[in-house]
Design an enzyme around this catalytic site. Structure first.
Site, PDB file in Angstrom:
ATOM      1  N   ASP B  53       0.793  -1.226   0.000  1.00 11.64           N
ATOM      2  CA  ASP B  53       0.000   0.000   0.000  1.00 11.64           C
ATOM      3  C   ASP B  53       0.820   1.267   0.000  1.00 11.64           C
ATOM      4  OD1 ASP B  53       1.004  -0.349   2.495  1.00 11.64           O
ATOM      5  OD2 ASP B  53      -0.857   0.103   3.543  1.00 11.64           O
ATOM      6  N   ARG B 273      -5.263   6.424   2.198  1.00 12.01           N
ATOM      7  CA  ARG B 273      -4.821   6.121   0.839  1.00 12.01           C
ATOM      8  C   ARG B 273      -5.549   6.974  -0.197  1.00 12.01           C
ATOM      9  NH1 ARG B 273      -4.215   0.639   0.422  1.00 12.01           N
ATOM     10  NH2 ARG B 273      -5.201   0.858  -1.587  1.00 12.01           N
ATOM     11  N   TYR B 281      -4.967  -2.348   9.461  1.00 11.97           N
ATOM     12  CA  TYR B 281      -4.329  -3.597   9.895  1.00 11.97           C
ATOM     13  C   TYR B 281      -4.849  -3.880  11.291  1.00 11.97           C
ATOM     14  CZ  TYR B 281      -0.830  -2.911   6.179  1.00 11.97           C
ATOM     15  OH  TYR B 281      -0.193  -2.735   4.979  1.00 11.97           O
ATOM     16  N   PRO B 356       3.962  -7.009   6.693  1.00 13.20           N
ATOM     17  CA  PRO B 356       3.825  -5.700   6.029  1.00 13.20           C
ATOM     18  C   PRO B 356       3.907  -4.534   7.017  1.00 13.20           C
ATOM     19  CG  PRO B 356       1.789  -7.015   5.863  1.00 13.20           C
ATOM     20  CD  PRO B 356       2.649  -7.653   6.879  1.00 13.20           C
TER      21      PRO B 356
HETATM   22  C1  LIG Z   1      -2.058 -10.904  -0.243  1.00 13.56           C
HETATM   23  C2  LIG Z   1      -0.847 -10.019  -0.068  1.00 13.56           C
HETATM   24  C3  LIG Z   1      -0.889  -8.856   0.705  1.00 13.56           C
HETATM   25  C4  LIG Z   1       0.227  -8.014   0.876  1.00 13.56           C
HETATM   26  N1  LIG Z   1       0.157  -6.860   1.619  1.00 13.56           N
HETATM   27  C5  LIG Z   1       1.239  -6.058   1.711  1.00 13.56           C
HETATM   28  C6  LIG Z   1       1.216  -4.830   2.401  1.00 13.56           C
HETATM   29  O1  LIG Z   1       0.190  -4.494   2.980  1.00 13.56           O
HETATM   30  N2  LIG Z   1       2.315  -4.026   2.439  1.00 13.56           N
HETATM   31  C7  LIG Z   1       3.483  -4.386   1.809  1.00 13.56           C
HETATM   32  O2  LIG Z   1       4.468  -3.652   1.825  1.00 13.56           O
HETATM   33  N3  LIG Z   1       3.552  -5.545   1.161  1.00 13.56           N
HETATM   34  C8  LIG Z   1       2.478  -6.376   1.094  1.00 13.56           C
HETATM   35  N4  LIG Z   1       2.560  -7.529   0.415  1.00 13.56           N
HETATM   36  C9  LIG Z   1       3.865  -7.864  -0.122  1.00 13.56           C
HETATM   37  C10 LIG Z   1       4.104  -7.229  -1.452  1.00 13.56           C
HETATM   38  O3  LIG Z   1       2.964  -7.361  -2.267  1.00 13.56           O
HETATM   39  C11 LIG Z   1       5.292  -7.966  -2.025  1.00 13.56           C
HETATM   40  O4  LIG Z   1       6.394  -7.792  -1.178  1.00 13.56           O
HETATM   41  C12 LIG Z   1       5.666  -7.505  -3.417  1.00 13.56           C
HETATM   42  O5  LIG Z   1       4.624  -7.694  -4.314  1.00 13.56           O
HETATM   43  C13 LIG Z   1       6.890  -8.305  -3.863  1.00 13.56           C
HETATM   44  O6  LIG Z   1       7.177  -8.027  -5.199  1.00 13.56           O
HETATM   45  P1  LIG Z   1       7.830  -9.145  -6.110  1.00 13.56           P
HETATM   46  O7  LIG Z   1       7.926  -8.546  -7.463  1.00 13.56           O
HETATM   47  O8  LIG Z   1       9.055  -9.641  -5.468  1.00 13.56           O
HETATM   48  O9  LIG Z   1       6.828 -10.375  -6.083  1.00 13.56           O
HETATM   49  P2  LIG Z   1       5.294 -10.444  -6.502  1.00 13.56           P
HETATM   50  O10 LIG Z   1       4.626  -9.158  -6.400  1.00 13.56           O
HETATM   51  O11 LIG Z   1       4.744 -11.598  -5.765  1.00 13.56           O
HETATM   52  O12 LIG Z   1       5.375 -10.790  -8.043  1.00 13.56           O
HETATM   53  C14 LIG Z   1       5.687 -12.082  -8.489  1.00 13.56           C
HETATM   54  C15 LIG Z   1       5.158 -12.206  -9.898  1.00 13.56           C
HETATM   55  O13 LIG Z   1       5.625 -13.403 -10.441  1.00 13.56           O
HETATM   56  C16 LIG Z   1       4.567 -14.100 -11.052  1.00 13.56           C
HETATM   57  N5  LIG Z   1       4.902 -15.505 -10.956  1.00 13.56           N
HETATM   58  C17 LIG Z   1       4.997 -16.258  -9.850  1.00 13.56           C
HETATM   59  N6  LIG Z   1       5.374 -17.496 -10.176  1.00 13.56           N
HETATM   60  C18 LIG Z   1       5.515 -17.522 -11.511  1.00 13.56           C
HETATM   61  C19 LIG Z   1       5.879 -18.534 -12.444  1.00 13.56           C
HETATM   62  N7  LIG Z   1       6.209 -19.749 -12.055  1.00 13.56           N
HETATM   63  N8  LIG Z   1       5.892 -18.191 -13.756  1.00 13.56           N
HETATM   64  C20 LIG Z   1       5.593 -16.967 -14.167  1.00 13.56           C
HETATM   65  N9  LIG Z   1       5.250 -15.988 -13.330  1.00 13.56           N
HETATM   66  C21 LIG Z   1       5.218 -16.268 -12.021  1.00 13.56           C
HETATM   67  C22 LIG Z   1       3.356 -13.718 -10.283  1.00 13.56           C
HETATM   68  O14 LIG Z   1       2.205 -13.854 -11.074  1.00 13.56           O
HETATM   69  C23 LIG Z   1       3.650 -12.268  -9.923  1.00 13.56           C
HETATM   70  O15 LIG Z   1       3.150 -11.374 -10.902  1.00 13.56           O
HETATM   71  C24 LIG Z   1       1.449  -8.384   0.271  1.00 13.56           C
HETATM   72  C25 LIG Z   1       1.513  -9.530  -0.511  1.00 13.56           C
HETATM   73  C26 LIG Z   1       0.399 -10.377  -0.684  1.00 13.56           C
HETATM   74  C27 LIG Z   1       0.487 -11.625  -1.527  1.00 13.56           C
END
Ligand SMILES: Cc1cc2nc3c(=O)[nH]c(=O)nc-3n(C[C@H](O)[C@H](O)[C@H](O)COP(=O)(O)OP(=O)(O)OC[C@H]3O[C@@H](n4cnc5c(N)ncnc54)[C@H](O)[C@@H]3O)c2cc1C
Ligand SMILES: Cc1cc2nc3c(=O)[nH]c(=O)nc-3n(C[C@H](O)[C@H](O)[C@H](O)COP(=O)(O)OP(=O)(O)OC[C@H]3O[C@@H](n4cnc5c(N)ncnc54)[C@H](O)[C@@H]3O)c2cc1C
Lengths: 625, 625
Positions: B53, B273, B281, B356
């Site tokens: 967020d 927001r 939370y 988070p």
């Molecule tokens: C339900 C939820 C609530 C959250 N709430 C908060 C919050 O309130 N505050 C905060 O700071 N953070 C929060 N987070 C954490 C935050 O969203 C993540 O830290 C952030 O998105 C991480 O970014 P990333 O790019 O590393 O991974 P992700 O955002 O998880 O991106 C991974 C991407 O890879 C893709 N993917 C996965 N596996 C494969 C595969 N095998 N092949 C192809 N594509 C694949 C997925 O579709 C996704 O698009 C939350 C996460 C979740 C799941």
């Protein structure tokens, strides 16, 4: 459709002819008001380069309130300073810097003058209109006949369509780019539409549009103006300037500063721009004298450079890239009126032309349309009396008149060679800077500017001028915001309650009583689909004050969205930034406050005390339906 | 292609798996470097609402340098203040405000923490990538097999493709949205790809991609990480929070301020927001204890609201609109390394997950990718030694480790009930704010951070930290600009010459001599299509100084475009604004100056005196090819 059928007829609230800066701003308003609108332009595409080269503060404020300034600001050059150069007493054929001048006192506006080509500005406006999804420019289209039905117009019904315009789609190859304005360049038009086309048009590709209102934003050779028999008054002179946008190759040290250069060989004005470009205005006076514009085709960029080279001595100047060039002949012309029977209006170059010396052409044109658009919007949506449309000519003709006077003085300054003013430029410039910036434009009392206002309640909120924007604190969010960010161009009037000291029980009582009255006023003029008013409250205390104590008119409730937290502001900016508080800036009493109303164009229309709701009510009574 | 044919094989410099925040930032870098890149994602479309967020200062700085911050800033809520609420001693089941806390000391960054949903942020990044026209996200695509050819990798040739990845296009209905991260909500995945799909895949819709480098940005359940046999270390706890984005209907006076509420009934954290939303939370601790996450499906927004209602007493809270909700279980996990043989890398949630509470998940993930992207870019374009890639795990693992330590302290603070810290929140918060903002991240000496630097030459330019941005004056234009506006993410190293006092002939001489040396350095590492370095000069005098007196390396010449006027800056900001001068801010001597080099990610890698060009040369010698 075959040639034998009658043309299709359609009905619109508003028909705009011409999609230059004026037409586009008008279309933006039309889009905000949701008016049924068409906008046509004879040209195939927008101006690509050249022409007007800058936006002044007030224009940027206006575009900001349409949500369109950010793009311009990030692409443009910002003019902070002007350097004047004059003959060096040691060698009078050489120039030397005589003064650095602040381009605009910074208290005038949060926006500074910005250099960007007209094409980019039009592109940003057109994208904005398109993104709102209601209106799009119809290109390659011209009006070929115009008829005004007096009888129809006299019906006191808001659903009359007294204007009949025949439109024709033209083949893009049929007319070349029209060259209008006082400026003619290497883009001469070959065919000119107008009376000829009007009679010569076939029925193919024709349609009839019946409109409630028509606005001619069709430039200096306005066909609409001709049709309604309004004629420009004024003359061209035989003073010529070569204008070009180049990427300079030079050792002149101030090439990235706007300069006013008076040399023994004539004068040059420079305006730095986006993408390393610099606009040069080079005096051609003597060469072309008596020659009218016939010779202007021979004025190549290389020839303009030839004159400039002499004027820049001892510095060298050259270029490889020339983006655009033209020649202009100084002249000032003005139409005696900007409307025909309060149904057909004219805006921009169609009613006033002058030299580009003050960089006003595009700015004043947009401001015309900005003044007209919300008035048409309120009348067409049935909220305001049609009589308010009278104020358009009244307000804007005075501005055009004043501009033309100033333009005469300024062109004289450029064409008469080195002078006391060119040596000591700052005081000379200071006389113009308020007007040039556009923020000092003051509309005189009328049904829209209440003469009974009490100016002494708010020293720096000038009746008839646009409200300057200062930072206030959003009481609920604890964020510093520019007041004007709260006043987007949405077509509503704003009632600003400077509530004063809410810790004082009697003052609090007055503010609450005003709340009750405002609620009834708002209820009376409510329409189903759009707000006519918005109320904002700015109190003189800190944001420890709980806004939910106030009458709900100051923080309206919505069953799904809850309270509106973005209408109450505190004066307490010192908590955030070392700046003057808005009460001090506006010159309002922190104890008693006052009530200010703003028109949808942010011009101040009423100033009164907290407890004179009756006056306010009478004011609105006269203009609203 | 029929099932019998061999799959098509294509070759890329870089394959990115996962288009979440980390993958998108990596793709932005890849686009800047013009690397041949593909980015795939299993999902059909972007995250629409919810999840992370907010964006912290350093992330906004990074996005600003990609030209993508403006959109975010204009849509987001800006967090200036945090209010802490605790039990009222008069009635301990009621809460009352105990403190207002500044969210972030304003000297830390020009950008403040901003609240905007993850979907909007991803949208802005993806639009930016698309607008550059080189890379676009391939959706509904997963890797099904991964092979690393050690022998191929050992060739000392930059054109080896040791990574073989089989890709498969999937039917959008085949997998539902994957729920990864420590957070699970009402979006449980039904099928999970991984080893199963890897073996079960048919040859239809398959292709083989051979890549020089592969980066897994595929989230907490990273398939890439599994394939290379790296395992997360750490545990989940049994502490649960309900998370929801609602438009609140409430009389709680601080609902538009970020609040830390410790009540007798548990704790709530609020984050205002965009679009009137507030993220809540809400501690669910006791209720779900011992229950793991099995019950999380039953945790409806209404149930979360039920707990919140108690905690907000004596205020009322309710909602009609809930944009998103979820439940999270506190836990902290970290992979022991972020790379496999310096050819396959992991970034973001794929190697570290945590609660988070500090709002870091998305931010740290983007910052991982930001650190990695330019290193890959320089190696792939043949400019830098592959050995620099080692610094990725080294630099980012330490950050993740520190984050996890802080996260443990912060989640304890939220789950342990009212405390001394919750009463007197400011000093507690102050310990975290530098880290949270992201600006204090300091990379330790390595081949990219020169240990021989002389920190005392620039007190406030910290070796290993990102350069803070202050306003400087563009010498030629006389405009105030933020230094970082001059440092877009274009993949170049920057040599900042703080030239000191150019009026002193000996200092001027040194600066000119440095110019000669820099020119030869730049010549040595020049590539045909891209610059490796940019040189900027900031002198301590006024802008009366004529920059054309300087060695041309400080204002490079181009035959068509002339001199580059945007590389020399003056210290003379007082002329424009009442602010500290950059020399004072940076703590650099106005007499002697110093030389600072910045990596393409703005981290300070070298600080030395004007006349120690040899050290600088040796530094670059070690890393450049
Ligand atoms: C339900 C939820 C609530 C959250 N709430 C908060 C919050 O309130 N505050 C905060 O700071 N953070 C929060 N987070 C954490 C935050 O969203 C993540 O830290 C952030 O998105 C991480 O970014 P990333 O790019 O590393 O991974 P992700 O955002 O998880 O991106 C991974 C991407 O890879 C893709 N993917 C996965 N596996 C494969 C595969 N095998 N092949 C192809 N594509 C694949 C997925 O579709 C996704 O698009 C939350 C996460 C979740 C799941
Ligand atoms: C060559 C040139 C150079 C200039 N240089 C400067 C400068 O340096 N600085 C400055 O401030 N100003 C300059 N100007 C003036 C500035 O461009 C104008 O003031 C400004 O464009 C006026 O805006 P407008 O919308 O009123 O008219 P215009 O911009 O002229 O727009 C009129 C529009 O109407 C269309 N149109 C015309 N007739 C018809 C028709 N019959 N049917 C359909 N469409 C029609 C035209 O195609 C055009 O798009 C210059 C103008 C010209 C022509």
């Amino acid at each position: 459709m075959t040639a034998n059928e009658n043309p299709v007829t359609s009905f619109v609230d508003l028909l705009i002819v011409g999609a230059g800066p004026a037409g586009l701003v008008l279309a933006l308003w039309a889009s905000k008001f949701g008016m049924k609108t068409r906008i046509i332009d004879e040209k195939d595409s927008r101006v690509a380069t050249g022409r007007a080269d800058g936006l002044h503060s007030r224009t940027l404020e206006i575009l900001h309130n349409f949500g369109a300034a950010q793009d311009i600001i990030s692409r443009a050059y910002h003019i902070n300073e002007i350097c004047s150069w004059n003959p060096d007493p040691g060698n009078e054929y050489h120039i030397r810097r005589t003064q650095r001048t602040v381009a605009q006192p910074c208290h005038l506006s949060r926006f500074t003058q910005s250099g960007l080509n007209q094409g980019a500005t039009e592109e940003i406006l057109e994208n904005k209109i398109r993104s709102e999804g209601r209106i799009s420019v119809e290109r390659n289209t011209i009006p070929t006949a115009l008829r005004f039905d007096d009888k129809e117009a006299s019906h006191h019904d808001k659903d009359v369509y007294p204007i009949f315009v025949t439109l024709r789609r033209i083949d893009p190859d049929e007319t070349s780019v029209t060259c209008d304005g006082e400026v003619v360049g290497n883009e001469h038009s070959t065919t000119k539409n107008g009376a000829n086309i009007s009679t010569g048009a076939t029925k193919d590709n024709q349609e009839i549009v019946r409109a409630k209102y028509l606005v001619g934003c069709d430039g200096a050779h306005s066909w609409i103006r001709h049709q309604v028999g309004i004629h420009m008054e004024g003359e061209k002179t035989d003073t010529h300037f070569g204008v070009m946008d180049v990427v300079p190759l030079t050792d002149f040290p101030d090439i990235r500063i706007s300069c006013v250069i008076h040399s023994k060989h004539g004068s040059v004005m420079t305006v730095p721009r986006e993408n390393r470009l610099v606009r040069l205005y080079v005096q051609l006076g003597e060469t072309l004298r008596g020659n009218d514009l016939a010779g202007s085709k021979d004025v190549t960029p290389e020839r303009i450079l030839g004159y400039a080279k002499k004027m820049f001595q001892p510095y060298h100047i050259d270029f490889k890239i020339c983006d655009w060039h033209s020649v202009y002949t100084v002249g000032q012309r003005l139409a005696p009126t900007f409307d025909f029977k309060n149904r057909i209006f004219l805006a921009g170059d169609s009613v006033h032309t002058h030299s580009p010396t003050l960089g006003q052409g595009m700015n004043v044109s947009m401001q015309d349309a900005y003044n007209l658009g919300w008035k048409l919007g309120m009348v067409i949506t049935g909220v305001a009396q049609p009589s308010i449309l009278r104020t358009y000519t009244q307000e804007r003709w005075n501005v055009a008149k004043a501009l033309i006077e100033l333009d005469k003085r300024m062109t004289k300054f450029y064409s008469m060679g080195p002078s006391k003013e060119s040596q000591d430029y700052q005081p000379f410039r200071d006389q113009f800077s308020q007007f040039i910036s556009g923020v000092a434009i003051t509309y005189t009392p009328s049904e829209l500017i209440d003469i009974a206002s009490q100016q002494d309640l708010a020293d720096n909120i000038k009746l008839g001028q646009r409200l300057p924007s200062y930072k206030v604190v959003c009481n609920a969010e604890g964020n510093l915001v520019h007041l004007s960010d709260m006043l987007p161009n949405n077509g509503t009037w704003r009632i600003l309650v400077f509530a004063g000291d809410l810790e004082s029980p009697s003052q609090f009582e007055k503010v609450q009583q005003l709340g009750v009255n405002l609620e009834s006023l708002l209820g009376r003029y409510k329409t189903a689909d759009r707000a006519v008013f918005e109320v904002f409250l700015i109190h003189a205390g800190t944001r420890e004050f709980n806004i939910l104590r106030l009458h709900p008119v100051y923080h309206p409730w919505n069953d799904a969205l809850g309270w509106d937290y973005w209408k109450v502001f505190s004066n307490d900016v010192e908590d955030f930034e070392p700046c003057q508080s808005p009460y001090d800036e506006y010159g309002v009493s922190k104890k008693h406050g006052c009530v200010v109303t703003l028109r949808p164009d942010q011009h101040v229309s009423y100033i009164g005390p907290m407890d004179s709701f009756g006056d306010l009510e009478r004011f609105f009574c006269r203009i609203l339906v």
